[in-house]
Design an enzyme around this catalytic site. Structure first.
Site, PDB file in Angstrom:
ATOM      1  N   SER A 171      10.734  -1.052 -46.570  1.00 24.83           N
ATOM      2  CA  SER A 171      11.950  -1.520 -45.902  1.00 24.83           C
ATOM      3  C   SER A 171      13.156  -0.628 -46.133  1.00 24.83           C
ATOM      4  O   SER A 171      14.075  -0.615 -45.324  1.00 24.83           O
ATOM      5  CB  SER A 171      12.262  -2.943 -46.362  1.00 24.83           C
ATOM      6  OG  SER A 171      12.391  -2.994 -47.771  1.00 24.83           O
ATOM      7  N   HIS A 206       8.252  -5.317 -41.780  1.00 25.28           N
ATOM      8  CA  HIS A 206       8.845  -4.396 -40.794  1.00 25.28           C
ATOM      9  C   HIS A 206       7.818  -3.813 -39.828  1.00 25.28           C
ATOM     10  O   HIS A 206       8.189  -3.240 -38.807  1.00 25.28           O
ATOM     11  CB  HIS A 206       9.583  -3.265 -41.512  1.00 25.28           C
ATOM     12  CG  HIS A 206      10.811  -3.735 -42.210  1.00 25.28           C
ATOM     13  ND1 HIS A 206      12.017  -3.841 -41.576  1.00 25.28           N
ATOM     14  CD2 HIS A 206      10.999  -4.172 -43.483  1.00 25.28           C
ATOM     15  CE1 HIS A 206      12.911  -4.304 -42.435  1.00 25.28           C
ATOM     16  NE2 HIS A 206      12.316  -4.526 -43.596  1.00 25.28           N
ATOM     17  N   LYS A 223      12.486 -10.256 -38.076  1.00 23.47           N
ATOM     18  CA  LYS A 223      12.810  -8.861 -37.766  1.00 23.47           C
ATOM     19  C   LYS A 223      12.443  -8.584 -36.310  1.00 23.47           C
ATOM     20  O   LYS A 223      13.158  -9.018 -35.410  1.00 23.47           O
ATOM     21  CB  LYS A 223      12.151  -7.967 -38.801  1.00 23.47           C
ATOM     22  CG  LYS A 223      12.898  -8.151 -40.126  1.00 23.47           C
ATOM     23  CD  LYS A 223      12.222  -7.727 -41.363  1.00 23.47           C
ATOM     24  CE  LYS A 223      13.137  -8.046 -42.550  1.00 23.47           C
ATOM     25  NZ  LYS A 223      12.464  -8.030 -43.828  1.00 23.47           N
TER      26      LYS A 223
HETATM   27  C1  LIG Z   1      12.907  -8.626 -45.106  1.00 23.75           C
HETATM   28  C2  LIG Z   1      11.720  -8.547 -45.986  1.00 23.75           C
HETATM   29  C3  LIG Z   1      11.210  -9.688 -46.619  1.00 23.75           C
HETATM   30  C4  LIG Z   1      11.917 -11.000 -46.564  1.00 23.75           C
HETATM   31  O1  LIG Z   1      11.745 -11.610 -45.344  1.00 23.75           O
HETATM   32  P1  LIG Z   1      12.797 -12.730 -44.878  1.00 23.75           P
HETATM   33  O2  LIG Z   1      12.113 -13.402 -43.775  1.00 23.75           O
HETATM   34  O3  LIG Z   1      14.014 -11.976 -44.473  1.00 23.75           O
HETATM   35  O4  LIG Z   1      13.015 -13.596 -46.073  1.00 23.75           O
HETATM   36  C5  LIG Z   1      10.041  -9.579 -47.321  1.00 23.75           C
HETATM   37  N1  LIG Z   1       9.415  -8.399 -47.457  1.00 23.75           N
HETATM   38  C6  LIG Z   1       9.898  -7.274 -46.902  1.00 23.75           C
HETATM   39  C7  LIG Z   1       9.151  -6.002 -47.072  1.00 23.75           C
HETATM   40  C8  LIG Z   1      11.068  -7.309 -46.154  1.00 23.75           C
HETATM   41  O5  LIG Z   1      11.559  -6.205 -45.630  1.00 23.75           O
END
Ligand SMILES: *Cc1c(COP(=O)(O)O)cnc(C)c1O
Length: 386
Positions: free
Chosen positions: A175, A203, A234
């Protein structure tokens, strides 16, 4: 006491505050009373504001209410959640799927359900904070391997007692770096050493692979991975997360994952929005094509300007800066030039690797990207980065 700790953070350029955003997630947004080009969102396919997605949320909200009322095991499971889980299982090619209210909750609930005190977890050093927290909560023996270093991982696997239950944990698409985990090699090691592989594809889902099924599809290793986790906030433009896998695993998690059992179900509107987004993701591959074309244009432009870029191969393109103070001032100069991309500092990234994290979406136009490149050039020069 708290005030003093806040001051200490500020002195190290590590304090954080919210930047008010007065419109949807872009690409052109209103911030501080100005029109700003947003290069910060993870809404990679522009689905958060898509009329069909918004309409689905409205209709489900009108029909089933603003909230779910309770956890699904308590007050009953509403159709939008059920429909979403079937659609996700079909999309990921698994028997079943279970949704969570967020990716953070999915990770801190699932990992401790899968492995306990007598197990061993081997996690990539750059794994997302929610994975690290899930690993800690599990109370398993928890070791870190160097980022994407499969030799190091194999050394750790070879050293352990063979019968010990082992979980390998990694982001699929990292990320804060925008590079990919070497899934074919990780999957081979997991099979050889009889370990389970936990891939967080927050992602990658919707973005990677010919059908947007994720990083595993990109590498052609879906078949070798019994289960995968991904998020819905996302590329899917709403919120939530899923675990997709065999029915037995899903039933097991429903019975044991504390962050599924002990939390209110996501609002029905949010689940319905994701189902609509998934339909669009499958129907309109051209969104991914636009995303990748934009990514190429911006990445090539940034590289040509002479920035120190992380070894990204995805729409996440961090500009490496080093110290937190310079990262902040670079982000401020960018903002003055009309572009918002956030400074990312420790503890989100390791010490001395502060950066400005740039993300692009399918909704940026060629004009937006070229304007942004001019802004990056001016800000980069003012910050002494190029
Ligand atoms: C954004 C993210 C999360 C958390 O997800 P949310 O739905 O925003 O709580 C978990 N793992 C990774 C790799 C992320 O980038």
């Amino acid at each position: 006491m708290l005030e003093k700790r806040l001051q200490e953070l500020a002195a190290r350029h590590l304090s954080r505050r919210l930047t008010p955003l007065h419109s949807g997630t872009g690409p052109v947004v209103e911030m501080a009373g100005r029109q700003i080009l947003l290069f910060a969102s993870n809404d990679y396919l522009g689905l958060a504001l898509h009329p069909e997605v918004v309409q689905a949320a409205i209709e489900a909200t009108q029909r089933f209410g603003a909230g779910s009322g309770a956890a699904r095991l308590i007050s009953g499971s509403l159709p939008p959640h059920q429909e979403l889980e079937s659609a996700l299982a079909q999309f990921k090619g698994t028997e079943a799927a279970l949704t969570f209210s967020s990716g953070y909750l999915a990770n801190i609930g699932t990992i401790p359900a899968l492995i306990g005190r007598d197990g061993l977890i081997l996690a990539d050093r750059l794994s997302h904070a929610s994975l690290i927290d899930g690993c800690r909560l599990s109370r398993a023996d928890f070791r870190i391997y160097r980022h994407n270093d499969t030799d190091h991982l194999e050394t750790l696997l070879a050293k352990r007692r063979r019968e010990r239950r082992t979980l390998i944990v990694t982001d699929g698409l990292f990320s804060m770096d925008g590079d990919l985990a070497p899934l074919p090699e990780l999957s081979r090691l997991a099979q050889t050493y009889e370990a389970d592989l936990y891939i967080d594809d927050a992602h990658g889902t919707g973005v990677m692979g010919p059908h947007g099924r994720g990083t595993a599809e990109h590498f052609g290793v879906n078949a070798g991975l019994p289960f995968q986790m991904g998020t819905l906030g996302k590329a899917f433009g709403s919120s939530g997360a899923y675990l997709a896998g065999p029915l037995t695993l899903i039933r097991y998690l429903m019975n044991t994952s504390r962050s599924f059992i002990f939390t209110t179900a996501p609002p029905p509107g949010s689940a319905a929005a994701v189902t609509a987004a998934l339909r669009i993701i499958q129907r309109e591959p051209e969104r991914r094509a636009r995303l990748w074309a934009n990514r190429e244009r911006l990445f090539t432009g940034l590289a040509r300007l002479g920035f120190n870029l992380s070894p990204s191969v995805t729409p996440i393109m961090p500009i490496l800066v080093g110290d937190a103070e310079t990262a902040l001032s670079f982000a401020e100069h960018l903002f003055t030039e009309g572009v918002y991309a956030p400074a990312i500092r420790p503890p989100t990234v390791p010490d001395a690797t502060s950066r400005v994290r740039v993300t692009v979406t399918s909704e940026h136009t060629i004009n937006h990207i070229d304007q942004a490149l001019t802004a990056f050039q001016r800000a980069g020069q003012l910050s002494g980065l190029i």
